[in-house]
Write a protein that holds these residues in place. Structure first.
Motif: not given
Length: 346
Positions: A25-31, A80-85, A88-92
């Motif tokens: 799955t290809t994903i993009s995100f920023y914060q 997702r769990a890794c990032l949400y941990a 500042a990225l929780n719920g990203l």
């Protein structure tokens, strides 16, 4: 000690990717958020994502994170769990690619930069704390026909050329850092209008919205999650797409089909076409639009000169490339298209 950088050749990595049996799955995100020690943050993140077999390109800076990645489908929830941990990225919001074959990346690269998107802003009074209001797909569709609304595309020409929102204006500059002051100049006198900024995934238009507010514009909006999120919302809710054509993406796919409209043309013969490619000459790699017929005629090259070059002995090609930056024309926005790369006369 964990490996913090790739040590395998690009060719072998690509072969491994195409040999994988599980879909990705290809994903993009920023914060935008404050990172006190970007290098430490980078190293910690690399260890975690490497273990999850994540591929892609991530930039870390004191102002936040910007990422385009792929992950095996079975590892999505763990990612997702890794990032949400990370607080500042929780719920990203994670933007899932619309048109995805899972072959977008074949290696993990995480780099520390001065900015997660180069903006050229040196004004110490500028702040990302004051930014435009988010617009979702329904909000966009409501405003797009409003005569008191201006839609501003904060992407480069080669992105705008193959797809854009109906009636959106292009800011004709070579880089995002140039586009910011140019957008302000272009829209002077319209400070009381609704200004809607948009881009691919949201990172550029979010910063642009803050920049416009900083320069006195009052009713500024930006597209939440960019075109990628808009396309997903339109598809999920059975809405009409006000974005036509393809959404250019910065990975091996070079584009996601949003609607069947083909609004661009082949740069060599002029027939309708919106397929980007990079010139096959390793001393050029110009990004341009090429139809299937011209791809065959020019052997995937942008000019007769480059076509001649790729049929030369490898040693001669290397000699011609000496002193020339390899791939210098990748993502080159100049409208003076198809200029040949600098090279010696054979």
């Amino acid at each position: 000690m964990a490996v913090l950088h790739n040590r395998i050749s690009q060719e072998e990595l690509k072969q491994r990717l195409y040999a994988e049996t599980e879909a990705r799955t290809t994903i993009s995100f920023y914060q935008y958020f404050t990172i006190a020690n970007p290098q430490e943050f980078r190293d910690s993140l690399y260890k975690q994502l490497f273990a999850l077999k994540v591929f892609g390109r991530i930039y870390i800076a004191k102002e936040g994170i910007n990422a385009q990645i792929s992950v095996p489908q079975s590892g999505f929830e763990e990612l997702r769990a890794c990032l949400y941990a990370i607080p500042a990225l929780n719920g990203l919001r994670l933007n899932i690619a619309v048109d995805d074959d899972g072959k977008s990346f074949w290696v993990l690269k995480i780099k520390v930069r001065d900015k997660i998107v180069a903006d050229g802003i040196n004004d110490p009074s500028f702040s990302m704390e004051q930014r435009g209001k988010y617009l979702d797909a329904s909000g966009v569709n409501e405003l797009i026909d409003d005569k008191n609304t201006v839609f501003v595309d904060m992407r480069n020409h080669y992105e705008y050329e193959v797809g854009h929102f109906v009636n959106a204006i292009e800011v004709p500059s070579d880089t995002f850092r140039d586009q910011l002051p140019m957008a302000v100049d272009m829209l002077r006198g319209q400070e009381d209008k609704n200004i809607v900024m948009y881009c691919t995934g949201g990172i550029r238009c979010e910063k642009a919205s803050a920049y416009m507010l900083h320069h006195g514009f009052k009713n500024v909006f930006h597209l939440e999650g960019g075109i990628i999120n808009y396309a997903k919302q339109v598809k999920d809710n059975g809405m009409d797409s006000k974005f036509i054509g393809k959404n250019f993406v910065f990975d091996d796919r070079l584009g996601e089909r949003i609607t069947n409209d083909v609004i661009a043309s082949c740069h060599q013969c002029g027939k309708p076409c919106d397929a980007h490619t990079n010139c096959k000459n390793d001393g050029c790699h110009l990004l341009f639009i090429q139809c299937e017929e011209c791809a065959e005629k020019y052997a995937g090259c942008c000019s007769e000169e480059c076509k001649e070059t790729i049929h030369m002995p490898v040693a001669r090609q290397k000699e011609l490339r000496k002193g020339v930056e390899n791939g210098q024309n990748i993502f080159n926005k100049s409208k003076a298209r198809l200029r040949p790369s600098p090279r010696l006369k054979s």
